[in-house]
Motif scaffolding. Sequence first.
Motif, PDB file in Angstrom:
ATOM      1  N   LEU A 110      38.898  35.299  45.278  1.00  0.00           N
ATOM      2  CA  LEU A 110      38.117  35.840  44.169  1.00  0.00           C
ATOM      3  C   LEU A 110      36.762  36.272  44.711  1.00  0.00           C
ATOM      4  O   LEU A 110      36.066  35.491  45.365  1.00  0.00           O
ATOM      5  N   TRP A 111      36.417  37.525  44.425  1.00  0.00           N
ATOM      6  CA  TRP A 111      35.184  38.113  44.928  1.00  0.00           C
ATOM      7  C   TRP A 111      34.226  38.427  43.783  1.00  0.00           C
ATOM      8  O   TRP A 111      34.657  38.778  42.679  1.00  0.00           O
ATOM      9  N   THR A 112      32.944  38.303  44.059  1.00  0.00           N
ATOM     10  CA  THR A 112      31.910  38.867  43.195  1.00  0.00           C
ATOM     11  C   THR A 112      31.460  40.179  43.816  1.00  0.00           C
ATOM     12  O   THR A 112      31.209  40.256  45.018  1.00  0.00           O
ATOM     13  N   GLY A 146      28.930  50.421  32.970  1.00  0.00           N
ATOM     14  CA  GLY A 146      27.728  49.652  32.715  1.00  0.00           C
ATOM     15  C   GLY A 146      27.813  48.168  33.001  1.00  0.00           C
ATOM     16  O   GLY A 146      27.141  47.373  32.334  1.00  0.00           O
ATOM     17  N   PHE A 147      28.615  47.760  33.985  1.00  0.00           N
ATOM     18  CA  PHE A 147      28.677  46.348  34.353  1.00  0.00           C
ATOM     19  C   PHE A 147      27.669  46.048  35.452  1.00  0.00           C
ATOM     20  O   PHE A 147      27.442  46.855  36.360  1.00  0.00           O
ATOM     21  N   ASP A 148      27.070  44.862  35.380  1.00  0.00           N
ATOM     22  CA  ASP A 148      26.131  44.417  36.409  1.00  0.00           C
ATOM     23  C   ASP A 148      26.850  43.701  37.544  1.00  0.00           C
ATOM     24  O   ASP A 148      26.376  43.702  38.682  1.00  0.00           O
ATOM     25  N   LEU A 149      27.984  43.076  37.217  1.00  0.00           N
ATOM     26  CA  LEU A 149      28.711  42.271  38.192  1.00  0.00           C
ATOM     27  C   LEU A 149      30.181  42.244  37.780  1.00  0.00           C
ATOM     28  O   LEU A 149      30.489  42.195  36.587  1.00  0.00           O
ATOM     29  N   VAL A 150      31.074  42.289  38.757  1.00  0.00           N
ATOM     30  CA  VAL A 150      32.489  42.119  38.450  1.00  0.00           C
ATOM     31  C   VAL A 150      33.056  41.027  39.345  1.00  0.00           C
ATOM     32  O   VAL A 150      32.595  40.815  40.467  1.00  0.00           O
ATOM     33  N   ILE A 151      34.056  40.323  38.812  1.00  0.00           N
ATOM     34  CA  ILE A 151      34.797  39.320  39.572  1.00  0.00           C
ATOM     35  C   ILE A 151      36.218  39.843  39.686  1.00  0.00           C
ATOM     36  O   ILE A 151      36.847  40.174  38.674  1.00  0.00           O
ATOM     37  N   ARG A 152      36.726  39.945  40.929  1.00  0.00           N
ATOM     38  CA  ARG A 152      38.034  40.521  41.124  1.00  0.00           C
ATOM     39  C   ARG A 152      38.838  39.724  42.151  1.00  0.00           C
ATOM     40  O   ARG A 152      38.265  39.081  43.042  1.00  0.00           O
ATOM     41  N   VAL A 153      40.153  39.799  42.036  1.00  0.00           N
ATOM     42  CA  VAL A 153      41.063  39.118  42.958  1.00  0.00           C
ATOM     43  C   VAL A 153      41.486  40.092  44.056  1.00  0.00           C
ATOM     44  O   VAL A 153      42.002  41.173  43.756  1.00  0.00           O
ATOM     45  N   ILE A 190      29.363  41.274  32.623  1.00  0.00           N
ATOM     46  CA  ILE A 190      30.274  40.873  33.690  1.00  0.00           C
ATOM     47  C   ILE A 190      31.704  41.179  33.272  1.00  0.00           C
ATOM     48  O   ILE A 190      32.085  40.959  32.124  1.00  0.00           O
ATOM     49  N   SER A 191      32.490  41.682  34.197  1.00  0.00           N
ATOM     50  CA  SER A 191      33.926  41.854  34.001  1.00  0.00           C
ATOM     51  C   SER A 191      34.640  40.840  34.887  1.00  0.00           C
ATOM     52  O   SER A 191      34.355  40.747  36.086  1.00  0.00           O
ATOM     53  N   ALA A 192      35.565  40.075  34.308  1.00  0.00           N
ATOM     54  CA  ALA A 192      36.247  39.008  35.044  1.00  0.00           C
ATOM     55  C   ALA A 192      37.747  39.065  34.761  1.00  0.00           C
ATOM     56  O   ALA A 192      38.170  39.493  33.687  1.00  0.00           O
ATOM     57  N   PRO A 193      38.573  38.629  35.713  1.00  0.00           N
ATOM     58  CA  PRO A 193      40.028  38.662  35.515  1.00  0.00           C
ATOM     59  C   PRO A 193      40.483  37.652  34.467  1.00  0.00           C
ATOM     60  O   PRO A 193      39.791  36.665  34.171  1.00  0.00           O
TER      61      PRO A 193
END
Length: 296
Positions: A257-259, A137-144, A95-98
Motif C-alpha cells: 500500500l502506497w501513499t 482535486g485530491f491531496d493524497l491517494v492510497i493505492r495498492v 484523500i482517495s483510498a481503496p
Amino acid sequence: MDLLALADFTLVARHGGFGKAARAAGRPKATLSRRVSELEASLSLRLFERGGRGLKLTQEGRALFERAGSLLTELEETAAAIASGGERPRGRLRISAPLLFSQTVMGTLAASFALKYPEVRLEVTTEDRTVDMVEEGFDLVIRVNPDPDERLVGRAFLRDRLVVVASPDLARPTGGTAVPAVVRGSGDRAAWRIRTPTGHAAIAVEPVLGLASLIMVRDAVRAGVGAGCLPVSLVGRDLREGTLVHWGDVDAPEIALWTLYPTRRLLSPRVSAFLDHLKRAFPNGTPDELASYAEG
C-alpha cells in the motif's frame, strides 16, 4: 508568470464572473478584468469565453484553474504558517483510498486524525479505480501496488501477502481434486499456486460463490462454504484462534500500500501531518500491524 494576475484569475474563475469576484474581494471590477486580460496575453491563451450570459472557462482555463487553485492555496497556507511561527495543519484534506483499507481501518484512522488536528476537514473517498489527483482535486491517494507515474511521488507504508485459508471442517484436496472456493467477482477455474513448508503446490478450485468484496469472501469462508484466497491481515485473528486454517501462502507478488501525492516542491502541512499519522499507526508496515489495527 505574474502570480498576482494568476491569483486574480482564480478568484474570477471561482466566483464565475468579474462582478461577483469584485464584490467578494472588495476589488474594482475593471482591475480584475485588466489583470486577467494581461494574463491571457502573457500566455497567448484565451482563458474565458465572454458572452451575454457571463463568463465560461475555456478548456485551457479550466486546466489552469484546477492546477493553480491548489498551488496558490498551498502558498498562502505556507506563508501564513511562517508568519505565525508554526505550521499548524488547517483546511480541507481530500484523500482517495481503496475499498478494503477503508472498510477495515480508515474510519478509526480518520477519527484519530480529526481529534489530533481539529482544524483540518478530512474528506475520504473510497474507490479502487486509479484517480487523476490533479483533475479530481485530491491531496493524497492510497493505492495498492500502483503503476509508476512520473507526476506522483510517495512511498509504501504497509505490506501484506495473500494466503489460502479454509474452515477446519473443509478437507484439504488431494490428488488434484478441485476444492469449493469463494472468490471475489465472477472468478474462474484457475488453480491457486501456493508455497508450503514442503515446497510449491497447486490447488484446483471450483468457484461456488462470487462476492463483491474481500470482507464478504472472508465471512463466507468462515461459514465453511469453501476455501478463499485472502490477505493475511484480514484473517490474522481467525488463524490465531483456529477458526480458519492456513493452507499456504499464495505464490504471488507482495501486496504494498502506497501513499502518493503530486510532485510539487511544496508539501502542504495537512498532507505532511497525515503521512506522519500513518507512520505512527504503522511504524513497521507489517501485516500484523494492519491486522491489529483493524481488530481494534
